[in-house]
Design a protein around this motif. Sequence first.
Motif, PDB file in Angstrom:
ATOM      1  N   TYR A 131       0.825  -1.206   0.000  1.00  0.00           N
ATOM      2  CA  TYR A 131       0.000   0.000   0.000  1.00  0.00           C
ATOM      3  C   TYR A 131       0.857   1.254   0.000  1.00  0.00           C
ATOM      4  CZ  TYR A 131      -4.031  -2.972   1.097  1.00  0.00           C
ATOM      5  OH  TYR A 131      -5.011  -3.918   1.059  1.00  0.00           O
ATOM      6  N   VAL A 132       1.959   1.223   0.732  1.00  0.00           N
ATOM      7  CA  VAL A 132       2.877   2.367   0.743  1.00  0.00           C
ATOM      8  C   VAL A 132       3.421   2.600  -0.670  1.00  0.00           C
ATOM      9  CG1 VAL A 132       5.057   3.264   1.645  1.00  0.00           C
ATOM     10  CG2 VAL A 132       3.489   2.053   3.167  1.00  0.00           C
ATOM     11  N   LEU A 133       3.805   1.518  -1.341  1.00  0.00           N
ATOM     12  CA  LEU A 133       4.303   1.644  -2.708  1.00  0.00           C
ATOM     13  C   LEU A 133       3.197   2.078  -3.669  1.00  0.00           C
ATOM     14  CD1 LEU A 133       6.608  -1.509  -2.950  1.00  0.00           C
ATOM     15  CD2 LEU A 133       7.242   0.847  -2.412  1.00  0.00           C
ATOM     16  N   TYR A 134       1.983   1.656  -3.392  1.00  0.00           N
ATOM     17  CA  TYR A 134       0.828   2.075  -4.207  1.00  0.00           C
ATOM     18  C   TYR A 134       0.712   3.598  -4.210  1.00  0.00           C
ATOM     19  CZ  TYR A 134      -4.198   2.920  -5.057  1.00  0.00           C
ATOM     20  OH  TYR A 134      -5.401   3.395  -5.508  1.00  0.00           O
ATOM     21  N   SER A 173       9.531   4.038  -6.659  1.00  0.00           N
ATOM     22  CA  SER A 173       9.207   3.605  -8.017  1.00  0.00           C
ATOM     23  C   SER A 173       9.913   2.297  -8.339  1.00  0.00           C
ATOM     24  CB  SER A 173       9.620   4.688  -9.021  1.00  0.00           C
ATOM     25  OG  SER A 173       9.013   5.919  -8.719  1.00  0.00           O
ATOM     26  N   ARG A 174      11.207   2.237  -8.028  1.00  0.00           N
ATOM     27  CA  ARG A 174      11.966   1.012  -8.302  1.00  0.00           C
ATOM     28  C   ARG A 174      11.472  -0.156  -7.450  1.00  0.00           C
ATOM     29  NH1 ARG A 174      17.902   3.146  -7.538  1.00  0.00           N
ATOM     30  NH2 ARG A 174      16.767   4.773  -6.420  1.00  0.00           N
ATOM     31  N   LEU A 185       8.385  -5.233  -7.028  1.00  0.00           N
ATOM     32  CA  LEU A 185       7.247  -5.974  -6.479  1.00  0.00           C
ATOM     33  C   LEU A 185       6.397  -6.590  -7.580  1.00  0.00           C
ATOM     34  CD1 LEU A 185       5.619  -6.627  -3.832  1.00  0.00           C
ATOM     35  CD2 LEU A 185       4.305  -4.553  -4.310  1.00  0.00           C
ATOM     36  N   GLN A 186       6.308  -5.891  -8.720  1.00  0.00           N
ATOM     37  CA  GLN A 186       5.465  -6.356  -9.823  1.00  0.00           C
ATOM     38  C   GLN A 186       6.254  -7.096 -10.900  1.00  0.00           C
ATOM     39  OE1 GLN A 186       2.198  -6.264  -9.920  1.00  0.00           O
ATOM     40  NE2 GLN A 186       1.990  -5.152  -7.990  1.00  0.00           N
ATOM     41  N   GLY A 187       7.468  -7.523 -10.571  1.00  0.00           N
ATOM     42  CA  GLY A 187       8.234  -8.323 -11.520  1.00  0.00           C
ATOM     43  C   GLY A 187       8.845  -7.530 -12.658  1.00  0.00           C
ATOM     44  N   PHE A 213       5.173  -1.926 -13.965  1.00  0.00           N
ATOM     45  CA  PHE A 213       4.124  -1.406 -13.103  1.00  0.00           C
ATOM     46  C   PHE A 213       2.850  -2.227 -13.275  1.00  0.00           C
ATOM     47  CE2 PHE A 213       6.754   2.481 -13.618  1.00  0.00           C
ATOM     48  CZ  PHE A 213       7.025   2.702 -12.282  1.00  0.00           C
ATOM     49  N   ASP A 214       2.007  -2.178 -12.262  1.00  0.00           N
ATOM     50  CA  ASP A 214       0.752  -2.927 -12.277  1.00  0.00           C
ATOM     51  C   ASP A 214      -0.150  -2.408 -13.407  1.00  0.00           C
ATOM     52  OD1 ASP A 214      -1.167  -4.725 -11.542  1.00  0.00           O
ATOM     53  OD2 ASP A 214      -1.543  -3.883  -9.558  1.00  0.00           O
ATOM     54  N   VAL A 215      -1.233  -3.105 -13.634  1.00  0.00           N
ATOM     55  CA  VAL A 215      -2.225  -2.682 -14.627  1.00  0.00           C
ATOM     56  C   VAL A 215      -2.682  -1.264 -14.309  1.00  0.00           C
ATOM     57  CG1 VAL A 215      -4.498  -3.184 -15.596  1.00  0.00           C
ATOM     58  CG2 VAL A 215      -2.961  -5.056 -14.970  1.00  0.00           C
ATOM     59  N   ALA A 216      -2.800  -0.431 -15.317  1.00  0.00           N
ATOM     60  CA  ALA A 216      -3.055   0.998 -15.126  1.00  0.00           C
ATOM     61  C   ALA A 216      -4.286   1.272 -14.263  1.00  0.00           C
ATOM     62  CB  ALA A 216      -3.197   1.678 -16.487  1.00  0.00           C
ATOM     63  N   ASP A 217      -5.362   0.498 -14.470  1.00  0.00           N
ATOM     64  CA  ASP A 217      -6.599   0.744 -13.708  1.00  0.00           C
ATOM     65  C   ASP A 217      -6.414   0.480 -12.217  1.00  0.00           C
ATOM     66  OD1 ASP A 217      -9.061   1.236 -15.662  1.00  0.00           O
ATOM     67  OD2 ASP A 217      -7.689  -0.159 -16.628  1.00  0.00           O
TER      68      ASP A 217
END
Length: 634
Positions: A55-58, A67-68, A73-75, A78-82
């Motif tokens: 959540y902190v990274l969110y 950012s890094r 965390l997401q391999g 970045f996660d899906v835009a939505d």
Amino acid sequence: EELDLTNPKTFRDLSKPMGAQSEHRAQAFREKYREYEEGGMEPAHYGTHYSCAAYVLYYLMRLEPFSRLALRLQGGRFDVADRLFHNLGSSWKSSSAENQQDVRELIPEFFYLSEFLLNKNGFDYGMTQTGNTIHDVTLPTWAKGSPERFIRLNRQALESEYVSKHLNLWIDLVFGYKQRGREAIAALNVFPHYSYEGNIDVDSLDDPILRESAIQSAQNFGQTPKCIERKPFAQRTVVQILRDKSIDFGALTYLSALTPPFCIVGAPQRVYIRPTMTDTCKVGTAGQSDPSVGDLCLVKGQLVGVGRTCALIIPQKKYYRFGGPNNGVSVHVGSTSARHRELNKMLTIHDSMHRAPISAAKASLNGLWLATGSVDSTVRVWRYDGHNADLRATLCGHEGGHITCIDISTVFGTIVTGCAHGNVLVWDLRTLTFMRKLRHPFKEEADKSPEAVASKPVVSVSINHKNGNIVTLVGAHLSIFDINAKLMATIGPSDGEYGIPNRPTCAISTDCPEWMEQGVAAITGHMTGDILLWGLWHDTNSWKLRHIMPDKAHSCAITALRVAGDRQDCLLVGDKSGRISACKTIQLEHLNQQELSVVADELRMGVKESNTHINKKSIASETHNWIGYMTGND
């Protein structure tokens, strides 16, 4: 369009966790708890937590190094835009009503750091299913598109009367008696059992796989804080200055801590200071070509001033003297004590600190750091242990301009230096490297004319130790920048508040937080001895003149200023003639009945600032009509 902090409907219900903010979702979580219980599993209302690393990274994905970390965390992408943090309104709806897996709380950055809402690094976060490109965070309409305004008002909300009266209920949920047991069940506040302290003893796990699994669980899925109280937290005392249409002087003690710098306690809409003490500078002036004051402080209530080639070491009651032919400094007694009974006595001498004479020096507030600037344009940083000065770095960047002023903040790890060419540079105290150059629009225009450049040296630099803002006085222009070098306001002789004959000769920043909009952010001393106190119009990025001190204690150019007092309500002033003074904010108790009636009327009407933009022509009537006791007239 506007945020009303007096309306309780503006705020979330602080007595309930995020999962209980809407009744339809709360009912679903009650059913979930009952199902877990009936199935023989550890019952919980939620399968996720309100705070975890993800959540902190969110929230902070737009800032490095987060950012890094988010990419890791997401391999690697970045996660899906939505699913990214891109709209405050949709994030609130998700965590308070719509998403069964989202009960996250805010992080501290929402109350002080506007930069995390901007994509200044230009990351590509992709495009949503509706075709919107993810860039900066979309803000509520009352923020008017300004992240700074959003953070400022959010902090004001945190300090508001409603939150002050109800924040204890939220603390009960997170840190108190509603964290576990029957109270937690009734409050819809039970999280997975492994998130609570003591439920899993990591040290007792011999199996390395189980041990690593427990650690990863705490890091990735969240951990409930330690319970620090088994009974309800007390409500914060909220006092009102007005009682039965009159001022309650007993409330002033409670209001003092939240009163902005130099505002009157109980009447923050008013700024008014007066001289309370005057003296002549007697320390560090021997051998000076003129009696100008260079620095000041208070020692046990006594005013101490030192000469213009001196810099005080306040914790040790000593001072540095510089500018001599030895290209170094000497340390002297600044105030007598049982150990050092002789004033001005030389204690140590440090030769050849630069290759040329030292033109500026500044000690940190804790006395452990010394920054010196030379006529050869170099800046050197020293660690001082009370006896020895250890060179830590030589900083180069002023390109031939001799150093005119320096300031240090150990709170923000920042050094700011100014030179005769009008350049202001910011350095990192921790890494001792260059960070950035402050860009003054008027200076960049003047750079086209070499004659104009030579006439605009940097006179003063000063750091706000609460938020890192930097006040500069370049030539006759007063400017303020935020910690990331964004220009917040600037003013010069052509703007009408002062002219060239009465130009500023010294400037200093207060420690006013940005959310205290009524407070004094900077103070200037002028050629004729005038003292001007300035606030900020944040929404228009401009200075506002809050006060001109009417009872002048000085009649020549001001050369030194220092803000003192636990509440920042005392101003120390020194001038070119060697005269020093202490000026204090007046107290409500010292006003007569007529003046108190005026203040009470202003408070009832909700007046925010009643003496904004007082000019010299109106200062006499302001003084006569409002502060009659200052001139002996009612």
